[in-house]
Motif scaffolding. Structure first.
Motif, PDB file in Angstrom:
ATOM      1  N   PHE A  39     -14.100   1.064   6.357  1.00 15.76           N
ATOM      2  CA  PHE A  39     -14.176   0.645   5.172  1.00 15.76           C
ATOM      3  C   PHE A  39     -13.680   1.990   4.157  1.00 15.76           C
ATOM      4  CE2 PHE A  39     -16.861   1.410   1.171  1.00 15.76           C
ATOM      5  CZ  PHE A  39     -16.470   0.442   0.399  1.00 15.76           C
ATOM      6  N   LEU A  40     -14.144   3.004   4.639  1.00 16.08           N
ATOM      7  CA  LEU A  40     -13.638   4.291   3.972  1.00 16.08           C
ATOM      8  C   LEU A  40     -12.295   4.192   3.866  1.00 16.08           C
ATOM      9  CD1 LEU A  40     -16.284   7.052   4.842  1.00 16.08           C
ATOM     10  CD2 LEU A  40     -16.113   5.812   2.586  1.00 16.08           C
ATOM     11  N   ASP A  41     -11.796   4.072   5.400  1.00  6.17           N
ATOM     12  CA  ASP A  41     -10.306   4.296   5.175  1.00  6.17           C
ATOM     13  C   ASP A  41      -9.396   3.077   4.364  1.00  6.17           C
ATOM     14  OD1 ASP A  41     -10.325   6.257   7.229  1.00  6.17           O
ATOM     15  OD2 ASP A  41     -10.439   5.034   8.955  1.00  6.17           O
ATOM     16  N   ASP A  42      -9.980   2.074   4.281  1.00  3.82           N
ATOM     17  CA  ASP A  42      -9.472   0.982   3.578  1.00  3.82           C
ATOM     18  C   ASP A  42      -9.771   1.073   2.093  1.00  3.82           C
ATOM     19  OD1 ASP A  42      -8.557  -0.295   5.861  1.00  3.82           O
ATOM     20  OD2 ASP A  42     -10.104  -1.697   5.934  1.00  3.82           O
ATOM     21  N   ALA A  43     -10.743   1.967   1.580  1.00  3.90           N
ATOM     22  CA  ALA A  43     -11.117   1.754   0.354  1.00  3.90           C
ATOM     23  C   ALA A  43     -10.516   3.236  -0.386  1.00  3.90           C
ATOM     24  CB  ALA A  43     -12.416   1.786   0.202  1.00  3.90           C
ATOM     25  N   ARG A  76       1.350   2.811 -17.650  1.00  2.13           N
ATOM     26  CA  ARG A  76       0.319   2.961 -18.749  1.00  2.13           C
ATOM     27  C   ARG A  76      -0.859   2.108 -18.542  1.00  2.13           C
ATOM     28  NH1 ARG A  76       4.942   3.111 -22.133  1.00  2.13           N
ATOM     29  NH2 ARG A  76       4.388   1.152 -23.157  1.00  2.13           N
ATOM     30  N   SER A  77      -0.671   1.019 -18.089  1.00  2.00           N
ATOM     31  CA  SER A  77      -1.753  -0.027 -18.373  1.00  2.00           C
ATOM     32  C   SER A  77      -2.402  -0.722 -17.039  1.00  2.00           C
ATOM     33  CB  SER A  77      -1.211  -1.096 -19.170  1.00  2.00           C
ATOM     34  OG  SER A  77      -0.081  -2.009 -18.686  1.00  2.00           O
ATOM     35  N   ASP A  78      -1.585  -0.438 -15.829  1.00  2.51           N
ATOM     36  CA  ASP A  78      -1.950  -1.097 -14.714  1.00  2.51           C
ATOM     37  C   ASP A  78      -2.587  -0.197 -13.888  1.00  2.51           C
ATOM     38  OD1 ASP A  78      -2.070  -2.481 -12.078  1.00  2.51           O
ATOM     39  OD2 ASP A  78       0.091  -2.691 -11.835  1.00  2.51           O
ATOM     40  N   PHE A  79      -4.113  -0.535 -13.509  1.00  3.65           N
ATOM     41  CA  PHE A  79      -4.843   0.450 -12.677  1.00  3.65           C
ATOM     42  C   PHE A  79      -5.240  -0.339 -11.393  1.00  3.65           C
ATOM     43  CE2 PHE A  79      -8.093  -2.424 -14.297  1.00  3.65           C
ATOM     44  CZ  PHE A  79      -7.838  -2.274 -16.110  1.00  3.65           C
ATOM     45  N   LEU A  80      -4.320  -1.311 -10.964  1.00  5.27           N
ATOM     46  CA  LEU A  80      -4.770  -2.138  -9.918  1.00  5.27           C
ATOM     47  C   LEU A  80      -4.865  -0.801  -8.392  1.00  5.27           C
ATOM     48  CD1 LEU A  80      -4.877  -4.759  -8.247  1.00  5.27           C
ATOM     49  CD2 LEU A  80      -2.518  -4.696  -7.821  1.00  5.27           C
ATOM     50  N   ALA A  81      -4.056  -0.079  -8.513  1.00  4.12           N
ATOM     51  CA  ALA A  81      -4.096   1.123  -7.542  1.00  4.12           C
ATOM     52  C   ALA A  81      -5.787   1.563  -7.277  1.00  4.12           C
ATOM     53  CB  ALA A  81      -3.277   2.170  -7.580  1.00  4.12           C
ATOM     54  N   PHE A  82      -6.468   1.830  -8.371  1.00  3.62           N
ATOM     55  CA  PHE A  82      -7.686   2.302  -8.438  1.00  3.62           C
ATOM     56  C   PHE A  82      -8.414   1.093  -8.150  1.00  3.62           C
ATOM     57  CE2 PHE A  82      -5.393   5.126 -11.284  1.00  3.62           C
ATOM     58  CZ  PHE A  82      -5.551   6.227 -10.393  1.00  3.62           C
ATOM     59  N   ARG A  83      -8.242  -0.156  -8.475  1.00  2.82           N
ATOM     60  CA  ARG A  83      -9.222  -1.331  -8.137  1.00  2.82           C
ATOM     61  C   ARG A  83      -9.188  -1.401  -6.603  1.00  2.82           C
ATOM     62  NH1 ARG A  83     -11.681  -4.538 -11.432  1.00  2.82           N
ATOM     63  NH2 ARG A  83     -11.219  -4.616 -13.561  1.00  2.82           N
ATOM     64  N   GLU A  84      -8.132  -1.532  -6.137  1.00  5.33           N
ATOM     65  CA  GLU A  84      -7.838  -1.705  -4.609  1.00  5.33           C
ATOM     66  C   GLU A  84      -8.365  -0.339  -3.845  1.00  5.33           C
ATOM     67  OE1 GLU A  84      -3.863  -4.163  -4.592  1.00  5.33           O
ATOM     68  OE2 GLU A  84      -3.688  -2.153  -4.136  1.00  5.33           O
ATOM     69  N   ARG A  85      -8.467   0.784  -4.242  1.00  2.00           N
ATOM     70  CA  ARG A  85      -8.992   1.918  -3.530  1.00  2.00           C
ATOM     71  C   ARG A  85      -9.616   2.781  -4.666  1.00  2.00           C
ATOM     72  NH1 ARG A  85      -6.105   3.012   1.632  1.00  2.00           N
ATOM     73  NH2 ARG A  85      -4.965   1.085   1.666  1.00  2.00           N
ATOM     74  N   PHE A 102     -15.418  -0.336 -10.300  1.00  2.00           N
ATOM     75  CA  PHE A 102     -14.359  -0.840  -9.360  1.00  2.00           C
ATOM     76  C   PHE A 102     -14.749  -0.738  -8.063  1.00  2.00           C
ATOM     77  CE2 PHE A 102     -10.567   0.944 -12.231  1.00  2.00           C
ATOM     78  CZ  PHE A 102     -10.869  -0.127 -13.031  1.00  2.00           C
ATOM     79  N   LEU A 103     -15.877  -0.004  -7.513  1.00  2.00           N
ATOM     80  CA  LEU A 103     -16.324  -0.003  -6.321  1.00  2.00           C
ATOM     81  C   LEU A 103     -17.294  -1.081  -6.147  1.00  2.00           C
ATOM     82  CD1 LEU A 103     -16.609   1.363  -3.208  1.00  2.00           C
ATOM     83  CD2 LEU A 103     -18.335   2.770  -4.546  1.00  2.00           C
ATOM     84  N   ALA A 104     -17.941  -1.480  -7.220  1.00  3.56           N
ATOM     85  CA  ALA A 104     -18.891  -2.692  -7.096  1.00  3.56           C
ATOM     86  C   ALA A 104     -18.057  -3.887  -6.907  1.00  3.56           C
ATOM     87  CB  ALA A 104     -19.877  -2.648  -8.136  1.00  3.56           C
TER      88      ALA A 104
END
Length: 377
Positions: A39-43, A76-85, A102-104
Motif C-alpha cells: 500500500f505504501l509503495d502504491d500510495a 497550475r490547477s491539476d493535483f491528480l498526482a497528489f490524489r493518486e499518491r 486525499f488519503l481518505a
C-alpha cells in the motif's frame, strides 16, 4: 468522512505531525506486513518522482523550468498526482502525509477506480451505475438518521403522476426538494480550462442528456411545479420551495460553479406557474450535507438560513460554496461546530469489521518466537 468529521488529526493543523515511521506504524497495527508495504509503495513517491510526474520531464527543476510550468493550465490547477499518491516518501522508513483528505479519498473512492481499471471493456460503466445506486441509498440513510419517520419532515422516493423526486423535506413554512446525482466530471475537461467542453458536460449531467432525458435541474423544476399545483402534497400551499441537487463530484464546490449551474436552472424556473416561490438551485456536495445535518439538528441554524445566505435577489447565487456559507453563519452567531454522529457510528462499525478481518494477535511474542524446545519449520 472520518478524517473531516471525526478524527480531526493533528497533521491537518501541523503537517509535521503527518510524518511517520512505517515500521513503528506497522507495530501498532495488525495489518500483514507485505500488504501494508505494498500500500505504501502504491500510495507514495519520493520528491524526484513527484517532480518528474508533475513536469513530465526528468531533467531537474531549474528556475526557468518552473517559470515555464507555471504558465500551463495543467500545472497550475491539476493535483491528480497528489490524489493518486498523497504520501511523500522520505529517507529510510519515514513518510509524510501530504493531504489527509486525499488519503481518505484514496482509501474510499480510490478503491472504486482501482476496481474499474481492471474490469473488462464496457464493465466499468456498470460498476459506476451500481456505485451511483449506493450513493442514493447512502444519501437516503443519512437523511433518515436525522429525520426519522415519526418526525414527519422527510419523504424519500416521492412518486407523482409523471415524475419522481429522490427526497422532500417539508418544514411547513418552506419545502426543500432534493435530487441525488452521482457523477464524476472527466478529468481532462475539469482541468483543460476549455469552458465550452465543461459547459457541455455540465448540461448533459445536470440539465438534459444526449437522449433528451431530464436530469437534476429540469427534474427539480418539474417537481417544483408539481408542488405548486398540488400534485405533490405539502403541509401548507404557497410556501417557498428550495431545489437542491446533491452530488458526489467535489469539483462543483469550487467558487462560481453553483452560480453557473443555477443559470441553467433559471431557464426552466421561468416557465413555472409561480416562479416567485421557487428559490435558485443549490448545488450541495454530500460532504456539505454531512456537515450541515448535525448543525441543523442541534438548532444552531436551519436549512432556510443556510440556503438563503448565498442568494442574490431571488434568481442568482453568490460565488461562495455552501460550506463557506455555513461556516460564516456559524461563526457570526458564535455556534459550536458539531461532528456528525451518524458518520462516527458507521465509521466505528467499519473499523470493527476491519479489526475482525485483521485480528490482533492473541500473543504477538508467541507468534514471533518459537516455543522452548520447538524446532524451526
Amino acid at each position: 468522512a472520518r478524517v473531516q468529521n471525526i478524527i480531526n488529526p493533528e497533521f491537518l493543523r501541523n503537517p509535521g505531525a503527518g510524518i511517520f515511521d512505517s515500521l513503528d506504524l506497522l507495530k501498532r497495527s495488525s495489518f500483514p506486513p507485505g500488504a501494508f508495504q505494498r500500500f505504501l509503495d502504491d500510495a507514495s513517491l519520493d520528491a524526484d518522482a513527484f517532480r518528474t510526474k508533475l513536469s513530465g520531464r526528468n531533467t531537474g527543476w531549474g528556475e526557468s523550468m518552473v517559470a515555464e510550468l507555471l504558465t500551463t493550465s495543467a500545472f497550475r490547477s491539476d493535483f491528480l498526482a497528489f490524489r493518486e499518491r498523497p504520501i511523500l516518501r522520505l529517507e529510510g522508513r519515514c513518510y509524510l502525509v501530504l493531504c489527509g483528505h486525499f488519503l481518505a479519498d484514496l482509501l474510499s473512492i480510490g478503491i472504486l477506480f482501482q476496481i474499474r481499471s481492471v474490469l473488462p471493456a464496457g464493465k466499468g460503466a456498470v460498476l459506476m451505475s451500481l456505485f451511483g445506486r449506493l450513493f442514493e441509498l447512502y444519501a437516503s440513510e443519512l437523511l433518515e438518521s436525522f429525520y426519522p419517520p415519526l418526525s414527519g419532515f422527510l419523504q424519500i422516493d416521492v412518486r407523482y403522476a409523471d415524475g419522481q423526486l429522490d427526497a422532500l423535506l417539508d418544514f411547513g413554512e418552506y419545502v426543500v426538494l432534493l435530487e441525488f446525482k452521482f457523477f464524476l466530471l472527466n478529468h481532462e475537461i475539469k482541468h483543460s480550462r476549455k469552458t465550452g467542453e465543461l459547459e457541455k458536460s455540465l448540461r448533459e449531467k445536470l440539465v438534459e442528456n444526449e437522449r433528451g432525458e431530464r436530469k437534476a435541474a429540469r427534474q427539480l423544476a418539474h417537481a417544483a411545479q408539481a408542488v405548486l399545483d398540488g400534485t405533490i402534497p405539502t403541509a401548507r400551499a404557497g410556501k417557498p420551495i428550495y431545489p437542491v441537487v446533491l452530488i458526489y463530484e467535489s469539483g462543483l464546490q469550487c467558487p462560481g460553479a453553483n452560480t453557473v449551474v443555477n443559470r441553467y436552472f433559471q431557464e426552466h424556473r421561468a416557465l413555472l406557474s409561480r416562479p416567485d416561490l421557487v428559490r435558485p438551485l443549490t448545488v450541495m456536495s454530500v460532504a456539505e450535507l454531512e456537515e450541515l445535518l448535525p448543525q441543523v439538528g442541534a438548532g444552531s441554524t436551519t436549512w432556510r438560513d443556510v440556503l438563503d445566505a448565498r442568494l442574490i435577489r431571488n434568481d442568482d447565487i453568490m460565488f461562495i460554496s455552501l460550506h463557506q456559507a455555513l461556516y460564516d453563519l456559524m461563526k457570526k452567531h458564535g455556534r459550536v461546530w458539531l461532528n456528525n454522529e451518524f458518520l462516527r457510528r458507521t465509521s466505528d462499525e467499519m473499523v470493527e469489521r476491519m479489526r475482525a478481518y485483521f485480528p490482533e494477535p492473541a500473543n504477538s511474542a508467541a507468534q514471533t518466537e518459537p516455543a522452548e524446545g520447538a524446532q524451526a519449520g
